[in-house]
Write an enzyme that holds these catalytic residues in place. Structure first.
Site, PDB file in Angstrom:
ATOM      1  N   TYR A 148       0.837  -1.203   0.000  1.00 11.37           N
ATOM      2  CA  TYR A 148       0.000   0.000   0.000  1.00 11.37           C
ATOM      3  C   TYR A 148       0.875   1.257   0.000  1.00 11.37           C
ATOM      4  O   TYR A 148       0.652   2.185  -0.781  1.00 11.37           O
ATOM      5  CB  TYR A 148      -0.929  -0.020   1.228  1.00 11.37           C
ATOM      6  CG  TYR A 148      -1.722   1.247   1.415  1.00 11.37           C
ATOM      7  CD1 TYR A 148      -2.788   1.541   0.580  1.00 11.37           C
ATOM      8  CD2 TYR A 148      -1.387   2.158   2.421  1.00 11.37           C
ATOM      9  CE1 TYR A 148      -3.516   2.719   0.733  1.00 11.37           C
ATOM     10  CE2 TYR A 148      -2.108   3.324   2.586  1.00 11.37           C
ATOM     11  CZ  TYR A 148      -3.173   3.594   1.740  1.00 11.37           C
ATOM     12  OH  TYR A 148      -3.884   4.758   1.903  1.00 11.37           O
ATOM     13  N   TRP A 190      -5.178   1.827  10.348  1.00  6.70           N
ATOM     14  CA  TRP A 190      -5.365   1.679   8.912  1.00  6.70           C
ATOM     15  C   TRP A 190      -5.099   0.236   8.463  1.00  6.70           C
ATOM     16  O   TRP A 190      -5.748  -0.267   7.561  1.00  6.70           O
ATOM     17  CB  TRP A 190      -4.477   2.670   8.157  1.00  6.70           C
ATOM     18  CG  TRP A 190      -4.683   2.617   6.679  1.00  6.70           C
ATOM     19  CD1 TRP A 190      -3.781   2.258   5.740  1.00  6.70           C
ATOM     20  CD2 TRP A 190      -5.890   2.937   5.960  1.00  6.70           C
ATOM     21  NE1 TRP A 190      -4.334   2.325   4.481  1.00  6.70           N
ATOM     22  CE2 TRP A 190      -5.635   2.743   4.595  1.00  6.70           C
ATOM     23  CE3 TRP A 190      -7.164   3.357   6.345  1.00  6.70           C
ATOM     24  CZ2 TRP A 190      -6.594   2.948   3.606  1.00  6.70           C
ATOM     25  CZ3 TRP A 190      -8.124   3.572   5.364  1.00  6.70           C
ATOM     26  CH2 TRP A 190      -7.839   3.369   4.016  1.00  6.70           C
ATOM     27  N   GLU A 196     -11.695   5.354   4.579  1.00  5.41           N
ATOM     28  CA  GLU A 196     -11.229   6.269   5.625  1.00  5.41           C
ATOM     29  C   GLU A 196     -12.297   6.433   6.704  1.00  5.41           C
ATOM     30  O   GLU A 196     -11.980   6.515   7.892  1.00  5.41           O
ATOM     31  CB  GLU A 196     -10.834   7.628   5.044  1.00  5.41           C
ATOM     32  CG  GLU A 196      -9.615   7.604   4.147  1.00  5.41           C
ATOM     33  CD  GLU A 196      -8.302   7.269   4.834  1.00  5.41           C
ATOM     34  OE1 GLU A 196      -8.244   7.172   6.077  1.00  5.41           O
ATOM     35  OE2 GLU A 196      -7.305   7.106   4.107  1.00  5.41           O
TER      36      GLU A 196
END
Length: 185
Positions: A16, A46, A38
């Site tokens: 990522y 995350w 988000e």
């Protein structure tokens, strides 16, 4: 390869970081996906969301905004039973509401990018202590999105979206991705 301070040795996180985070994204479906992810991340790490991303793609119709906007209460009830996602009714309802608000915008991509003057903001942070959690542009985006009917779009979420989508380039100078992205790559 030197990476940003937040990137762990998890292969999913490294991929990522190396391939996505901070790269300018102007694809409507990709931006919609990041906006929802988000929101799902709020209060969590995350990496938790990244590990559930593929399941979200399955249960949210590949982040098809039209289909997410039409989700029924019964479908949300069913999603609340799925251990492969973050089971939070407020966040699932927000995904539906945000899809509806997205569809009401004439140009959602242009709207989001307008908060950075339609050009990535290239920051030149040397150290993690310089990277903010919010910025004036994120405050403005949060207000604009809320006014347009979005939820789960506080300034911290908006700044994370800006970082993820390359509206703001916050790779630190000691990261290999910094030079590439700072020079428009």
């Amino acid at each position: 390869m030197p990476r940003c301070f937040w990137c762990t040795e998890d292969p999913l996180y490294m991929a990522y970081h190396d391939q996505e985070w901070g790269t300018p994204l102007r694809d409507a479906q990709g931006l919609f996906e990041l906006l929802l992810l988000e929101g799902f991340q709020a209060g969590l790490s995350w990496i938790t969301v990244l590990r559930k991303r593929e399941r979200y793609r399955e249960v949210l119709f590949g982040f098809d905004v039209q289909r997410v906007a039409q989700m029924s209460d019964a479908e949300i009830d069913e999603l609340m039973l799925d251990p492969g996602i973050i089971r939070n009714r407020l966040k699932l309802n927000a995904a539906r509401r945000n899809a509806q608000a997205w569809l009401a915008l004439e140009d959602p991509v242009g709207f989001l990018w307008s908060f950075v003057g339609d050009q990535p903001i290239i920051n030149h942070f040397k150290d993690r202590s310089e990277v903010p959690a919010i910025a004036p542009e994120a405050l403005a985006m949060s207000k604009g999105l809320k006014k347009a009917g979005f939820t789960f779009v506080g300034p911290t979420i908006c700044y994370a979206l800006m970082q993820a989508s390359g509206m703001v380039m916050d790779h630190t100078q000691d990261c290999d991705r910094y030079a590439q992205l700072a020079n428009g790559g």
